[in-house]
Design an enzyme around this catalytic site. Structure first.
Site, short mmCIF file in Angstrom:
data_model
loop_
_atom_site.label_atom_id
_atom_site.label_comp_id
_atom_site.label_asym_id
_atom_site.label_seq_id
_atom_site.Cartn_x
_atom_site.Cartn_y
_atom_site.Cartn_z
CG ASP A 172 -2.21 -0.70 1.05
OD1 ASP A 172 -2.68 -0.78 -0.09
OD2 ASP A 172 -2.77 -1.17 2.05
CG LEU A 173 2.03 2.45 3.70
CD1 LEU A 173 2.64 2.70 5.06
CD2 LEU A 173 0.83 3.36 3.49
#
Length: 395
Positions: A172-173
């Protein structure tokens, strides 16, 4: 308070939810862009999910982690009115970001081909689990799943352990970071060509790209790396790299010659030219266990005093509680506090990058759902005051 930062003047139409999209737009907002967070009537999915089930004053700790420096408007995209307001915002936006499953924006009439006709200068970024096409198109895409497919979990843990995914939402990040750099590159391109373009990001490609060194080494060798039995944290690396027990905690030892480290801590067994290397793989578990036994005889602070004086690459191993009190963390101003209208004082992470001429600030907390609807409608839509009032009365 006015927007600040080097991106002041850019407008982002943010349709994203969960983590990878919202953290990307939060970073853009931290750098001064105006973020218009367009939420469904019940709000971003993350408003109803929280790490540790933490809901201070009813607000999701996860939502407030990823959504500061934004304005919120709730739109029902199943209605003509909701779609029209969304188009009004997009028409005045520089960047659009969405992370629905592929095809959703097209079905809403908000796909790139339609929106570039509405706004030719629009930089349109779509982010998905696996990409906009391909055999996994209809699979659910989520951080754990993307990490697992990427091969990365087989780099973590000990030999014989289950594969270990990172506790942080790595896919995600990382995608958030790739989104930010890509949309800003597209904004630069637009400054030259006058035209916007579409960008596609996805969790799986981000996770694979992140492991470029590890995958390149595998492609050269042709064999999977073997994890160590003693817990050296990288299967491609040998002794003395890793974490060690001390009498009161842990110490991290980086890339150091085994022999030099042995001399400093008094481990005569390895004080000969055979151990001049800083990456001994063949006997790494034996070496690590021998070093660990010595490190257990002193405290972390005692070892740091001894090792740093000899220019050994080492550090303490902080818990979160220790990290927030770390003098360098405080010096870098990486823990900030701001006021939230419901929670009150919120402590969170600061800005990782600093700008000399356009310093950032938190001028807006994570928004309440639909908090800025009136302001957004007056600025972006053609609604009269009466029409704005009518919209705000809707449930």
């Amino acid at each position: 308070m006015e927007q600040n930062g080097p991106l002041k003047g850019l407008v982002v139409a943010d349709f994203s939810q969960l983590a990878q999209g919202p953290w990307a737009t939060q970073m853009l907002g931290d750098m001064g862009a105006e973020i218009i967070k367009i939420e469904p009537p019940k709000g971003d999915w993350m408003r109803h999910y929280a790490y540790g089930n933490l809901y201070p004053k009813g607000e999701s700790i996860s939502f407030i982690s990823f959504n500061r420096n934004k304005k919120s408007i709730a739109l029902d995209m199943k209605t003509d009115e909701g779609k029209q307001i969304a188009k009004d915002i997009i028409a005045k936006a520089d960047i659009l970001l969405e992370n629905f499953r592929p095809g959703v924006m097209e079905r809403l009439g908000l796909g790139y081909e339609d929106m570039k006709m509405l706004n030719p200068k629009l930089v349109y970024c779509s982010s998905s689990g696996y990409g906009a096409s391909g055999p996994y198109l209809k699979r659910p895409g989520q951080d754990l799943l993307a990490q697992s497919i990427s091969g990365g979990p087989f780099l973590n843990g000990k030999k014989g352990d289950l594969p270990v995914v990172t506790a942080v939402g790595q896919a995600d990040l990382l995608t958030s970071l790739f989104i930010v750099q890509s949309v800003l590159a597209a904004i630069y391109s637009r400054s030259v060509t006058g035209k916007g373009q579409k960008i596609e990001a996805n969790l799986l490609s981000s996770a694979v790209g992140f492991h470029t060194q590890e995958i390149t080494a595998f492609l050269h060798k042709g064999e999977n790396p073997e994890r160590s039995e003693s817990g050296i944290p990288n299967p491609w690396l040998g002794a003395p790299y890793g974490l060690y027990d001390t009498s009161d905690g842990y110490i991290a030892i980086g890339m150091n010659a085994v022999r030099k480290l042995a001399q400093v801590i008094g481990l005569d067994k390895y004080d000969n030219e055979t151990f001049d290397s800083n990456n001994i793989i063949e006997r790494r578990d034996e070496i690590r266990n021998d070093f660990n036994a010595v490190f257990q005889t002193k405290t972390t602070t005692e070892w740091l005093d001894i090792l740093l004086a000899e220019d050994i690459w080492c550090s303490q191993v902080n818990s979160f509680k220790e990290m927030v009190e770390d003098p360098q963390i405080k010096h870098n101003n990486m823990i900030l506090e701001y006021e939230h209208p419901t929670i009150g004082k919120v402590k969170t992470t600061g800005f990782p990058v600093q700008f000399s001429d356009t310093p950032q600030k938190i001028d807006k907390p994570a928004p309440l759902l639909n908090q800025h609807a009136e302001e957004i409608l007056k600025h972006f839509s053609s609604y009269t005051d009466e029409e704005v009032k009518a919209f705000l009365k809707q449930k």
